[in-house]
Design an enzyme around this catalytic site. Structure first.
Site, PDB file in Angstrom:
ATOM      1  N   SER A  84       1.159  -1.213   0.169  1.00 58.12           N
ATOM      2  CA  SER A  84       0.425   0.366  -0.179  1.00 58.12           C
ATOM      3  C   SER A  84       0.655   1.118  -0.211  1.00 58.12           C
ATOM      4  O   SER A  84       2.017   1.100  -1.201  1.00 58.12           O
ATOM      5  CB  SER A  84      -0.502   0.249   1.177  1.00 58.12           C
ATOM      6  OG  SER A  84      -1.588   0.848   0.866  1.00 58.12           O
ATOM      7  N   HIS A 234      -7.377  -6.016  -0.288  1.00 58.71           N
ATOM      8  CA  HIS A 234      -6.581  -5.195   0.593  1.00 58.71           C
ATOM      9  C   HIS A 234      -4.736  -5.634   0.718  1.00 58.71           C
ATOM     10  O   HIS A 234      -3.612  -5.386   1.046  1.00 58.71           O
ATOM     11  CB  HIS A 234      -6.164  -3.779   0.809  1.00 58.71           C
ATOM     12  CG  HIS A 234      -5.353  -2.593   0.776  1.00 58.71           C
ATOM     13  ND1 HIS A 234      -4.984  -2.426  -0.572  1.00 58.71           N
ATOM     14  CD2 HIS A 234      -4.938  -1.295   1.049  1.00 58.71           C
ATOM     15  CE1 HIS A 234      -3.973  -1.714  -0.523  1.00 58.71           C
ATOM     16  NE2 HIS A 234      -3.619  -1.874   0.638  1.00 58.71           N
TER      17      HIS A 234
END
Length: 258
Positions: A84, A234
């Protein structure tokens, strides 16, 4: 800025960079699984975990922090894995200092801009009355209206520190990160590329990397490979740790052998 880190294993160096609101603790389950092959350094990025705080929080500044860390450890170059926000730091590092990054792995992050989806988390955390609340359970309940997902609430609350008098404080530089949040969401644009091998891992249930992102990624990382780990979101390394470790190990081992 001297970054805090945790160290595992021995072998070729692998630097791991966490995402927004995260820390080196996020890799406690992954790092030992890779430690048999690599010398792992899981870092706390600036304003996170136990690393120093600073008003500036740009990707170039954070990439320079990692270079300073590498210099301090006497590491000329290393494989770098970032998730991320940490993925963008890893990309910035590879583009600005390509000679320091032997191989690049980016977990669920593209080079484009992203919407301010974390803004509700910032607002909820900034408004949380740490002096009035006496337990983590109370804090979970206070965050619930703005952060309904219990897993995310508990993830955010990992950033709490505990004073000797029983009161709580934010270990992260919450106001500093929030101030820099528009930049953190921004797109990456460069007139240069990273010509070494790169692996972009994405979650099958995540929308952070789509096929439409591939051309822009390949422009900056022409040797990029793409892999989707099915049934993961994610936080793909938390959703499917065994498959994540296999993918990372396969990529890094193949490149080492080559």
């Amino acid at each position: 800025m001297k970054l805090y880190f945790k160290e595992f294993g021995a072998g070729r160096p692998l630097v791991i960079l966490h995402g927004l609101f995260g820390s080196s603790d996020n890799w406690a389950g992954i790092a030992p699984k890779l430690a048999g092959q690599f010398h792992i350094f899981a870092l706390d990025l600036r304003n996170h975990g136990q690393s120093p705080h600073g008003d500036e929080m740009t990707y170039p500044a954070m990439a320079c922090d990692v270079v300073e860390f590498l210099d301090g450890q006497g590491i000329k170059s290393a494989a770098v894995l970032g998730h991320s926000m940490g993925g963008k730091v890893a990309m910035q590092l590879a583009l600005d200092f390509p000679e320091r990054v032997e191989r690049l792995i980016v977990a669920d992050m593209a080079v484009r801009s992203y919407g301010p989806e974390h803004e509700p988390y910032f607002q909820a955390m900034l408004k949380l009355g740490l002096k009035k609340l006496k337990s983590r359970m109370q804090m979970e309940e206070a965050l619930a209206p703005s952060v309904p997902d219990l897993v995310i609430r508990r993830f955010l609350l990992k950033n709490l520190g505990h004073n000797p008098d029983g009161s709580y404080f934010w270990k992260i530089n919450l106001t500093g990160i929030h101030k820099n949040y528009p930049h953190l969401c921004g797109a990456m644009t460069f007139d240069k590329s990273y010509d070494r091998p790169a692996l972009f891992l994405s979650g099958g249930k995540s929308n952070y990397i789509s096929e439409s992102d591939h051309p822009k990624i390949l422009k900056l990382f022409p040797k990029a490979q793409f892999q989707v780990i099915p049934q993961t979101g994610h936080w793909l390394h938390a959703d499917a740790p065994e498959e994540f470790v296999k993918s990372v190990s396969r990529f890094l081992t193949a490149e080492t052998a080559g």
